[in-house]
Enzyme design. Structure first.
Site, PDB file in Angstrom:
ATOM      1  N   CYS A 107       0.838  -1.214   0.000  1.00 26.94           N
ATOM      2  CA  CYS A 107       0.000   0.000   0.000  1.00 26.94           C
ATOM      3  C   CYS A 107       0.866   1.255   0.000  1.00 26.94           C
ATOM      4  O   CYS A 107       1.413   1.642   1.034  1.00 26.94           O
ATOM      5  CB  CYS A 107      -0.938  -0.012   1.204  1.00 26.94           C
ATOM      6  SG  CYS A 107      -1.979   1.453   1.291  1.00 26.94           S
ATOM      7  N   CYS A 132      -0.428   4.100   2.144  1.00 31.30           N
ATOM      8  CA  CYS A 132      -0.196   3.908   3.584  1.00 31.30           C
ATOM      9  C   CYS A 132       1.273   4.169   3.934  1.00 31.30           C
ATOM     10  O   CYS A 132       1.574   4.804   4.930  1.00 31.30           O
ATOM     11  CB  CYS A 132      -0.512   2.479   4.013  1.00 31.30           C
ATOM     12  SG  CYS A 132      -2.007   1.797   3.340  1.00 31.30           S
ATOM     13  N   ASP A 133       2.179   3.640   3.141  1.00 30.13           N
ATOM     14  CA  ASP A 133       3.587   3.576   3.550  1.00 30.13           C
ATOM     15  C   ASP A 133       4.545   4.435   2.726  1.00 30.13           C
ATOM     16  O   ASP A 133       5.719   4.552   3.079  1.00 30.13           O
ATOM     17  CB  ASP A 133       4.062   2.116   3.501  1.00 30.13           C
ATOM     18  CG  ASP A 133       3.254   1.233   4.452  1.00 30.13           C
ATOM     19  OD1 ASP A 133       2.854   1.745   5.502  1.00 30.13           O
ATOM     20  OD2 ASP A 133       3.022   0.059   4.130  1.00 30.13           O
TER      21      ASP A 133
END
Ligand code: NDP
Length: 335
Positions: free
Chosen positions: A157, A160-161
Site C-alpha cells: 500500500c 499507507c507507507d
C-alpha cells in the site's frame, strides 16, 4: 489454510443442537468480518439499538493489523500502529455493547429473512440483517525474501507507507491500474520509482499508462521479474531478471529502500459466491452511494466491495453507511 475450525468430538451433540433453527440465536444485525469497516458498522449499529453481533474472522482487525504505522487516519495526529488502531475501534464498538466474537461465518442462506448464518460450522444464527465486512487480501509474489522484509521495506500500500520513503528510490511491481496509481503517487514523494512489469506492456487503462510513461521520475522495466528482495534488517535492493527463460535472459540489481507489491487484491467474498452480484474479480456490487447489495437486508462495506479506494478511512465511512442502511431497512421491513 484451513478456514474451518475442527469440531470438537466431545461437543458433537451440542453443536448439532445449535445448528437447528429452534436453537438458533436471533440477532438484529450480524456483522461478518472486522477491520475499519466492520468495527465502524458495529459502533453505529450498537448506538442505533441494533445490538450487533460481530464475528471477527480469521484475522481480527483485518489488513491493518499487518501494517506498522498509520499516519493518514484523521484523529491520530501523531500516527498510530495498525494493530493499536484496530484495538481502539474494537474498544469503541464494545463500549456501546457490540458483541465481538472470535469465529468465522462458514455459510449464509439468504433465501428468506431472517437470514441463516452458520458460524464455525457449528452454530446457527438467524439474522434480520447482515453486514458483510470481510475485506480483501493483497496478493504477493510469494518470495521468501518478500515475506522476510514485510513491514521493513515491503508493502502492498503506497498510500499507507509511501511517506516513509521520502526522497528515496523505490520499486513497484505490477502493470495494472493499481501499480500505475501507486507509482504515480510515489513519484510525488520519492526520488525515483522503478516499475517492474512482467509483460512487454502495461495492462492499465490508457490514461494511467500515459501518466506513468510521461513521468520522468518513473522508469518502467518491462519483461522483468523479481528474483529476490535484498537487504539486512531493511530493504536495500532487489535482484531482477529480464527476459526470464529466454536466450537473452539477464540478471541485474537495483538499489531501493521500498518494494511495493501492486499485483492485485483478492476480495474475501467466497462466503457469498453465487449469492450476491459481484464483478468478475469477486468484488461485491453495491448500489452506488449505498451499502445495499442486490439482496434486500444484506449489506456490504469496506474492501470487499471497493476495488478503487481501499483505505481505512473509506472503509470506515462505508461501514457507517452499512449500519445506517441496516437500521433503516429494519424499520421499513420489520419481521
Ligand atoms: P490487475 O489484475 O488489473 O493487474 C495486476 C498486475 O499485476 C498486472 O500487470 C499483472 O501482470 C501483474 N501481476 C500479477 N501477478 C503477478 C506476478 N506474480 N508477478 C508479477 N506481476 C504480476 O490488478 P489491479 O489491482 O491493478 O486492478 C484491479 C482492478 O481494479 C482492475 O479492474 C482495475 O482497472 C481496477 N482499478 C481501478 C482504478 C481506478 O479506476 N482508479 C485504480 C486501481 C484499480 P499481467 O498483466 O502480466 O497479468
Amino acid at each position: 489454510m484451513n478456514l474451518f475450525k475442527p469440531l470438537d468430538p466431545t461437543e458433537g451433540s451440542s453443536a448439532k443442537k445449535e445448528l437447528s433453527i429452534e436453537n438458533a440465536e436471533k440477532v438484529k444485525t450480524l456483522i461478518i468480518g472486522s477491520g475499519p469497516a466492520g468495527y465502524t458498522a458495529a459502533i453505529y449499529a450498537a448506538r442505533a439499538g441494533l445490538s450487533p453481533v460481530m464475528y471477527e474472522g480469521l484475522q481480527p482487525g483485518g489488513q491493518l493489523t499487518t501494517t506498522t504505522e498509520v499516519e493518514n487516519y484523521p484523529g491520530y495526529p501523531q500516527g498510530v500502529t495498525g494493530p493499536v488502531m484496530m484495538e481502539d475501534f474494537k474498544a469503541q464498538a464494545q463500549r456501546f455493547g457490540a458483541d465481538c466474537r472470535w469465529g468465522i461465518a462458514t455459510s449464509l442462506d439468504t433465501t428468506d429473512r431472517p437470514f441463516k448464518v452458520v458460524v464455525d460450522e457449528e452454530k446457527m444464527i438467524l439474522a434480520e440483517t447482515v453486514i458483510l465486512a470481510t475485506g480483501a487480501t493483497a496478493k504477493y509474489l510469494g518470495l521468501e525474501s518478500e515475506q522476510k522484509f514485510m513491514g521493513s521495506g515491503v508493502s502492498a500500500c503506497a498510500t499507507c507507507d509511501g511517506f516513509f520513503y521520502k526522497n528515496m528510490d523505490v520499486a513497484v511491481v505490477g502493470g495494472g491500474d493499481t501499480a500505475c496509481e501507486e507509482a504515480s503517487y510515489l513519484a510525488n514523494i520519492c526520488s525515483k520509482v522503478y516499475m517492474i512489469v512482467r509483460k512487454d506492456y502495461l495492462r492499465a487503462s490508457k490514461a494511467m499508462q500515459e501518466r506513468v510513461l510521461s513521468n520522468p521520475k518513473i522508469e518502467v522495466l518491462f519483461e522483468t521479474n523479481t528474483l529476490e528482495v535484498t537487504g539486512d534488517t531493511v530493504v536495500k535492493g532487489a535482484k531482477l531478471v529480464k527476459n526470464q527463460g529466454l536466450a537473452n535472459e539477464k540478471e541485474f540489481t537495483i538499489d531501493i529502500s521500498g518494494f511495493f507489491v501492486a499485483i492485485g487484491h483478492k476480495p474475501n467474498s467466497e462466503l457469498v459466491e453465487g449469492v450476491v452480484d459481484m464483478d468478475e474479480i469477486g468484488y461485491i456490487k453495491t448500489i452506488p452511494g449505498t451499502s445495499k447489495t442486490n439482496i434486500p437486508g444484506l449489506f456490504a462495506c469496506g474492501d470487499v466491495q471497493d476495488p478503487v479506494y481501499r483505505q481505512a478511512i473509506t472503509a470506515a465511512g462505508s461501514g457507517c453507511q452499512a449500519a445506517l442502511d441496516a437500521e433503516r431497512f429494519r424499520n421499513e421491513f420489520p419481521l
